[in-house]
Structures are given as structure tokens and as C-alpha cells.
Design an enzyme around this catalytic site. Structure first.
Site, short mmCIF file in Angstrom:
data_model
loop_
_atom_site.label_atom_id
_atom_site.label_comp_id
_atom_site.label_asym_id
_atom_site.label_seq_id
_atom_site.Cartn_x
_atom_site.Cartn_y
_atom_site.Cartn_z
N GLU A 196 0.83 -1.52 -0.59
CA GLU A 196 0.12 -0.07 -0.06
C GLU A 196 0.66 0.91 -0.51
O GLU A 196 1.47 1.33 1.24
CB GLU A 196 -1.02 -0.24 1.41
CG GLU A 196 -2.03 -1.09 0.68
CD GLU A 196 -3.26 -0.85 0.47
OE1 GLU A 196 -3.22 0.80 -0.12
OE2 GLU A 196 -3.90 -1.85 0.13
N CYS B 294 -2.08 8.92 2.35
CA CYS B 294 -1.72 8.59 0.68
C CYS B 294 -3.26 8.68 -0.39
O CYS B 294 -2.78 9.45 -1.52
CB CYS B 294 -1.35 6.82 0.80
SG CYS B 294 -3.07 6.79 1.76
P1 NAD Z 1 8.06 5.59 4.56
O1 NAD Z 1 8.25 4.66 3.50
O2 NAD Z 1 9.30 5.78 4.93
O3 NAD Z 1 8.07 4.17 5.81
C1 NAD Z 1 6.91 3.37 6.14
C2 NAD Z 1 7.34 2.28 6.81
O4 NAD Z 1 8.21 1.27 6.51
C3 NAD Z 1 7.92 2.63 7.79
O5 NAD Z 1 7.78 1.84 9.59
C4 NAD Z 1 9.30 2.53 8.03
O6 NAD Z 1 10.08 2.18 9.22
C5 NAD Z 1 9.12 1.32 6.92
N1 NAD Z 1 10.39 0.80 6.06
C6 NAD Z 1 10.99 1.13 5.72
N2 NAD Z 1 12.11 1.04 4.42
C7 NAD Z 1 12.28 -0.19 5.53
C8 NAD Z 1 12.12 -1.78 5.67
N3 NAD Z 1 13.78 -1.78 3.91
N4 NAD Z 1 12.34 -2.77 5.49
C9 NAD Z 1 10.91 -2.72 6.57
N5 NAD Z 1 10.63 -1.31 7.05
C10 NAD Z 1 10.74 -0.37 6.45
O7 NAD Z 1 6.45 6.20 4.69
P2 NAD Z 1 5.71 7.44 5.61
O8 NAD Z 1 7.05 8.50 5.17
O9 NAD Z 1 5.45 6.56 6.91
O10 NAD Z 1 4.77 7.94 4.92
C11 NAD Z 1 4.40 8.36 4.21
C12 NAD Z 1 4.17 7.26 3.13
O11 NAD Z 1 3.49 6.03 2.79
C13 NAD Z 1 3.56 8.19 1.66
O12 NAD Z 1 4.24 7.51 0.23
C14 NAD Z 1 2.06 7.76 1.81
O13 NAD Z 1 1.30 7.99 0.23
C15 NAD Z 1 2.28 6.13 2.60
N6 NAD Z 1 1.31 5.40 2.74
C16 NAD Z 1 0.74 4.83 1.85
C17 NAD Z 1 -0.83 4.39 2.02
C18 NAD Z 1 -1.74 3.46 1.30
O14 NAD Z 1 -2.89 2.39 1.72
N7 NAD Z 1 -1.96 3.43 -0.45
C19 NAD Z 1 -1.37 4.50 3.55
C20 NAD Z 1 -0.39 5.63 4.33
C21 NAD Z 1 0.63 5.94 3.48
#
Ligand code: NAD
Length: 510
Positions: free
Chosen positions: A262, A296
């Protein structure tokens, strides 16, 4: 500040891995939870080490052996109790959420309500884990499919929906018979611990094995990477940026696991010359500015017919001028802070790029200062006029920047609409039936969510949520999204005295 920690029996320093009632002695580095509202340190978390992660994964695997044998409606009853426990703590949990990620109170309450709704939904679903039965082509044979629990599953969540997205996954996972290892965003660590505590008590009171729901807070390298590579977890559900999803998708695919991704959106609204503009302005305001543009599903692009481009832009600027920006816990405030200084920098960088690519800032974009604003996380939401071919339009900048793009024909509008790598949510404002049907047809929006006369954000839990293309293709929450959390099995039973083969194949010794 002390009070909110006490509400959840949280300390100034808390272990970052456990089950809500039992916590591990953690060996990772200290993580400070800093409120974007005023820069104060809310509390600290001693993060999990890689070894701590392993302990959690063992617990989740052991608990699965028992949990999968609890009948699904009984699992549903536990989820019902979880929903009730969250109901009684709605106010406190919303306050924690506002303090840690800066959501305005009504939106924080809405997010906790979404968790509660998700529990209610999952309770009903627990009695509806239906498989189909098929008519066999062979005489006296019965064929059917059934769904079994999948295993311990990994759930990675983003900062901007720290609890609702987890509930989408965890509550459905629970009724499916899975156990859950939750790796929340480090930017929402205390909210995750508070949630784990509320739920841990319910599991404990029901004498359930430790390890059904686990939380593990840790760095990407020590915990995140271990979790995604862990063959004990057959499914990884990951919510976050496209860059994160690319990495998670590759690692999980390399071990042939299942991933549910997602990821980021770049959502547009087409506003036709036949739109009810008043309705459109109200929807766009919430969609573009709600959660300070950090959803998002936030509206990032308005593709407006040239006949209404100017009046729409003017009405939006007027509406933006009236936004109250400030402490998200105060009544009347509609825009809280961005999550941190890095988010503010990203927004400023994007504004520079917009200008260098020929776009114009029509309103906002400033970093606010003075009083509470001095923390540096408050900005004025911004409206820009850009041409669709500006490269920046292709990107999701996770901040309140709204692009106004003019169009002449609906065909052109839909082409602009679909001309980005992401495919999460979309909408059209029109009172013309033909236009809305074209938008919803195969010729129209290429997104996972397509709306008419409502904005792109604020989805209800009953539908399957998710998007196409770089958004990752996953679906979670309602509809039949539960199926990915289970193992589908097709069964054929021969109750005859013969051994016929399918497709009429004859094979045997005379
Ligand atoms: P992010 O990608 O920085 O982090 C999201 C999560 O992924 C965090 O828990 C982070 O620690 C984890 N993570 C990052 N790299 C990883 C790895 N290599 N292995 C395992 N875990 C890892 O995102 P953010 O800044 O927290 O959130 C914003 C982003 O999330 C935006 O792009 C937004 O659009 C998206 N988002 C999407 C949805 C959806 O349902 N499509 C919902 C909410 C947010």
C-alpha cells in the site's frame, strides 16, 4: 505530557518490543518521540535489536500453533472485545495520536473510530470466511475450497495513519487465525505502544497465549530488513512510500513470500465545466489540506476545465485564506504541523522545483514563524499553477501542495489524470452522467479508487482499499480483502469405488 503517558502505563523510557502485557529487555538504540506540535520530547523507546526481533518472531510462530485452532467466530469475539476496549479509550488514544503525529483532533478521533469500525467489520467477517463448492466432472466426487489460517504475518505501517492501517491488517489477520508482528513507523512509536497496551490487556484477560499480537519498534537495518526477509512470515503487508515498497516487494519476492503493498499516491480530481463548484471546493479543501496534505489519498492535482479554471482557483484561494493553522489539539484549527523538519524541507525543495520548471505559486507555501510556529513544522498550504508536463507533477510530495492544471476536453483530462506512475485514488466532479460514466469506465480512471462528486480521501472501511501501478496493487480493509490473510485450499473427495481421472485420462494396468 506526563499524564498522557500515564494513561497507558507508559514510562519516560519504554521497551520497544512486546505483546502489550509482556515486554522484552531491548538492546537497540534509544528513539526519542518528538511532538511536531511544539518540539517537546513526549517519551523514549529503547528499540528492539535484531536478537529481540527473533524472540518476537518465535513468540508469534508459537502462538500461531494455538490461535489457528480457535474457531473463527470465537476469534471474532476476541476482536469484538478489542473494539470495545478501544471504544473506551478513544479520547486518550486520539490525544496521543495528535501529540505524536500532529493530526487535528477530529481527524485523530476519526482515525481511532476507523479502528473501532474495523473491529466491528472483522467480527462479522469472522462468520463469513466462505469458500466455494464446485461440481466435480467426475462421478461421486465432491470438490470445494476452504480457507486456512496463513501464519504469523508482518505488518509495516507508515507514520500518517499509525493505528487505522494497522487495524485494517491486524483485525482481519486475527479473525483469519493469523498472529501479527507489527513494525510501526518510528515516528509514531508511542501511539503504537499505547495501542498494544490496550489490546494486550484484552488478550491477557482471555487467557490467550502471549504472542498473538506483537509490536516491534526498531531501525530499518536491524529490524525492518530482518522482518521482510523472515521466511517464518508468509505475508508481509507494508504501507509507506514507493521506495520502501520497491525494497520490500523485492525482498519478499526473492523468498517467494506474499506481499501486500500500500504505497504512495498522486491523486487527482477532474473538475468539469458541468461541476457543482461549491461542492467541489468543499471536497477539495478537505482532500488537499486535511492531515496537512499528508494522506496517501490527499488531493495533489486538480485538473480543471478551462471554463471554470479561474473561478475555481479563486474560490480555492479564498477558502485557503480562511484556514486556521496551529495547535491541532485546539478547537477550530484545521491544519496542524507537518510531521518533522525533513517534511518541511521536502516541501520547500518541491516549491523551488515547481518555480524552476515554469510553475507559479498562487498562494501559500511559507514556513510560519512566531510563537508555537517557531518549532518550524507549520506551513501554509499551497496552491500552484503548473503545466501537466512539469516533471514535478509526476512525484508525490508528502505536503500540502496542490497543482492546478487546465484542460479542454474530457479525453485530455483523463489522459493527464492517468499520466503519473501512481494509481491510488481519483475523483471527478460533474453533474453530467456521461462524463461520470466515462470516468468510471475502462476508458477512465486507472486507480484503485474512483469517486464521483466526492474527494479522493476519507475512504470507508467497507470497500477494498488500495491502488494500482506504483501504489503497489495491494487491497486491504473491506470487501474480500480478507482472502490474502488466509491460505486457500482446493479439496477433492472421491466417495465412489472407481478411480476416474480428470480430463478423461485413462491410465492403469489391465
Ligand atoms: P516510509 O516509506 O518512510 O515508511 C513506512 C514504513 O516502512 C515505516 O514503518 C518504515 O520504518 C518502514 N520501512 C522503510 N524501509 C523499510 C525496509 N527496508 N524494511 C522494512 N521496513 C521499512 O513512509 P512514511 O513517511 O512513514 O509514510 C508516508 C508514505 O506512505 C507516503 O508515500 C504515503 O503515500 C504512503 N502511505 C500509503 C498508504 C496506502 O494505503 N497506500 C497509506 C498511508 C501512507
Amino acid at each position: 505530557m506526563k499524564d498522557i503517558l500515564q494513561e497507558f502505563d507508559l514510562l519516560k523510557e519504554n521497551p520497544g518490543a512486546g505483546t502489550g502485557t509482556t515486554w522484552l529487555e531491548c538492546g537497540g538504540e534509544i528513539l526519542e518521540s518528538v511532538s511536531p506540535i511544539d518540539g517537546q520530547i513526549l517519551g523514549r523507546v529503547r528499540q528492539a535489536s535484531g536478537a529481540n526481533y527473533d524472540e518476537v518472531a518465535v513468540r508469534a510462530s508459537t502462538a500461531f500453533e494455538e490461535w489457528r485452532m480457535v474457531p473463527a467466530p470465537k476469534r471474532g469475539d476476541i476482536v469484538r472485545q478489542i473494539g470495545n476496549a478501544v471504544r473506551t479509550r478513544k479520547q486518550e488514544l486520539s490525544t496521543m495520536l495528535s501529540l505524536e503525529v500532529g493530526k487535528i483532533r477530529p481527524e485523530a478521533e476519526g482515525e481511532v473510530q476507523e479502528m473501532i469500525d474495523m473491529c466491528d467489520f472483522a467480527v462479522g467477517q469472522s462468520r463469513m470466511l466462505y469458500g466455494l463448492s464446485m461440481h466435480s466432472e467426475r462421478p461421486r466426487h465432491r470438490m470445494y475450497e476452504q480457507y486456512h489460517p496463513l501464519g504469523p504475518i508482518g505488518v509495516i505501517t507508515a507514520f500518517n495513519f499509525p493505528v487505522a492501517v494497522w487495524a485494517w491488517n491486524a483485525m482481519i489477520g486475527l479473525i483469519a487465525g493469523d498472529t501479527v508482528v507489527w513494525k510501526p513507523s518510528s515516528k509514531a512509536a508511542l501511539t503504537a505502544l499505547a495501542t498494544a497496551k490496550i489490546i494486550g490487556h484484552v488478550l491477557h484477560e482471555n487467557d490467550l497465549p502471549e504472542g498473538i499480537l506483537n509490536v516491534v519498534i526498531g531501525s530499518r537495518d536491524e529490524v525492518g530488513e530482518k522482518l521482510i526477509a523472515d521466511r517464518r512470515l508468509p505475508l508481509i503487508s507494508a504501507t509507506g512510500s514507493v521506495a520502501m515498497g520497491r525494497r520490500v516487494g523485492q525482498v519478499v519476492a526473492s523468498r517467494l513470500g506474499k506481499s501486500l503493498l500500500e504505497l504512495g499516491g498522486n491523486n487527482a480530481v477532474i473538475v468539469s465545466s458541468k461541476a457543482d463548484l461549491d461542492l467541489a471546493v468543499r471536497a477539495i479543501l478537505f482532500g488537499a489540506v486535511g492531515t496537512a496534505g499528508q494522506r496517501c489519498t490527499s488531493i495533489r492535482r486538480i485538473i480543471a476545465h478551462k471554463e471554470i479554471f479561474n473561478p475555481l482557483t479563486e474560490a480555492l484561494i479564498e477558502a485557503y485564506k480562511q484556514l486556521v493553522i496551529g495547535n491541532p489539539l485546539e478547537n477550530g484549527v484545521l491544519v496542524g504541523p507537518l510531521i518533522d523538519a525533513e517534511a518541511v524541507e521536502n516541501m520547500q525543495r518541491a516549491l523551488e522545483e515547481i518555480k524552476s520548471q515554469g510553475g507559479r505559486v498562487l498562494y501559500g507555501g511559507e514556513i510560519l514563524s512566531g510563537g508555537i510556529y517557531d518549532v518550524g513544522t507549520y506551513v501554509t498550504p499551497c496552491i500552484c499553477e503548473v503545466s501537466n508536463d512539469c516533471p514535478i507533477v509526476q512525484e508525490e510530495t508528502f505536503a500540502p501542495i496542490l497543482y492546478m492544471i487546465p484542460y479542454e476536453t474530457l479525453e485530455e483530462a483523463i489522459q493527464y489524470h492517468n499520466d503519473v506512475p501512481q494509481g491510488l485514488s481519483s475523483a471527478i466532479f460533474t453533474t453530467d452522467l456521461r462524463e461520470s460514466e466515462i470516468f468510471l469506465s475502462h476508458l477512465g480512471s486507472d486507480c484503485g479508487i474512483a469517486n464521483v462528486n466526492i474527494g479522493t480521501s476519507g475512504a470507508e472501511i467497507g470497500g477494498a482499499f488500495g491502488g494500482e501501478k506504483d501504489t503497489g496493487g495491494g487491497r486491504e480493509s473491506g470487501s474480500d480483502a480478507w482472502k490474502i490473510y488466509m491460505r486457500r485450499q482446493t479439496c477433492t473427495i472421491n466417495w465412489s469405488r472407481e478411480m476416474p481421472l480428470a480430463q478423461g485420462i485413462e491410465f492403469g494396468i489391465e
